[in-house]
Design an enzyme around this catalytic site. Structure first.
Site, PDB file in Angstrom:
ATOM      1  N   GLY A 156       0.775  -1.237   0.000  1.00  0.00           N
ATOM      2  CA  GLY A 156       0.000   0.000   0.000  1.00  0.00           C
ATOM      3  C   GLY A 156       0.803   1.281   0.000  1.00  0.00           C
ATOM      4  CG  ASN A 193      -3.975  -0.198 -12.454  1.00  0.00           C
ATOM      5  OD1 ASN A 193      -3.764  -0.409 -11.264  1.00  0.00           O
ATOM      6  ND2 ASN A 193      -3.328  -0.836 -13.407  1.00  0.00           N
ATOM      7  CG  HIS A 209       1.422  -1.198 -15.824  1.00  0.00           C
ATOM      8  ND1 HIS A 209       1.239  -2.470 -15.313  1.00  0.00           N
ATOM      9  CD2 HIS A 209       2.318  -1.315 -16.838  1.00  0.00           C
ATOM     10  CE1 HIS A 209       1.999  -3.316 -16.003  1.00  0.00           C
ATOM     11  NE2 HIS A 209       2.652  -2.643 -16.926  1.00  0.00           N
ATOM     12  CD  GLN A 239       7.169   1.451  -4.323  1.00  0.00           C
ATOM     13  OE1 GLN A 239       8.020   1.530  -3.439  1.00  0.00           O
ATOM     14  NE2 GLN A 239       6.390   0.404  -4.460  1.00  0.00           N
TER      15      GLN A 239
END
Length: 204
Positions: free
Chosen positions: A15, A110, A112, A174
């Site tokens: 998360g 979303n 990706h 990330q």
């Protein structure tokens, strides 16, 4: 679209993207709030992140349902209960069905870890390294019935460095995910995203 939208976040794992969204809401940089976090895994640390932020954290075990459609019906009911305007997938490791797509048309996002349409599906960073790509990155997109095929909202590029491993490349990607996902949600909340064919236009 009114400000202060209600966001429902679907998760399956750690998360970190959820945390970036919670933080953006807390700072006031995103006109909305996370109204619920739902996971198909009881031990997902994302649920703990939600609880720490006093956000309802719910576990729906997909194995308790007769199929994907039945599970998505339960998801829709839960999201409706919390009056969710936008559904955000943040490491949600489930293929969603038309049941969920039809309930929230062009209101499911979303992220990706690749520059779509390159390297869709699982292990995108590994795919990029094995292919010999010089540039990787991440993509925020609306969700459709395909695998990572929905209209692209925002992308960020990350160079692939000599000696990169899947872990080192993933870590750099990330950081960009945490930057652009809240930004894409902010644009949606402000009513600044318009779809023309496959193109997502950002209005001023």
């Amino acid at each position: 679209m009114a400000n202060d939208i209600k966001i429902g976040v679907l998760v399956s794992g750690n998360g970190t993207n959820l945390q970036s969204i919670i933080d953006a809401c807390t700072r006031g940089g995103l006109p909305g709030r996370v109204s619920c976090v739902v996971s198909n895994k009881a031990d997902a640390y994302a649920l703990e992140r939600a609880r720490n932020a006093d956000i309802p954290a719910l576990h729906l075990d997909h194995r308790a349902y007769t199929g994907r459609e039945a599970f998505d019906e339960a998801l829709v009911a839960t999201l409706r209960e919390f009056q969710v305007d936008l559904v955000v997938l943040a490491g949600f490791m489930r293929i969603i069905t038309p049941v969920l797509l039809d309930a929230f048309p062009m209101a499911i996002m979303n992220i990706h870890p690749a520059l779509l349409p390159a390297f869709p599906g699982l292990h995108a960073q590994r795919q990029a390294l094995e292919y010999g790509a010089k540039v990787a990155g991440c993509t925020v997109h609306f969700v459709d019935s395909g695998c990572d095929t929905g209209p692209i909202i925002m992308q960020a590029a990350v160079p692939v460095l000599e000696g990169d491993t899947e872990d080192t490349l993933s870590a750099r990607i990330q950081k960009e995910e945490h930057r652009i996902y809240p930004e894409a949600i902010r644009l949606y909340a402000e009513g600044r995203l318009t779809l023309q064919g496959r193109r997502v236009l950002v209005t001023r």
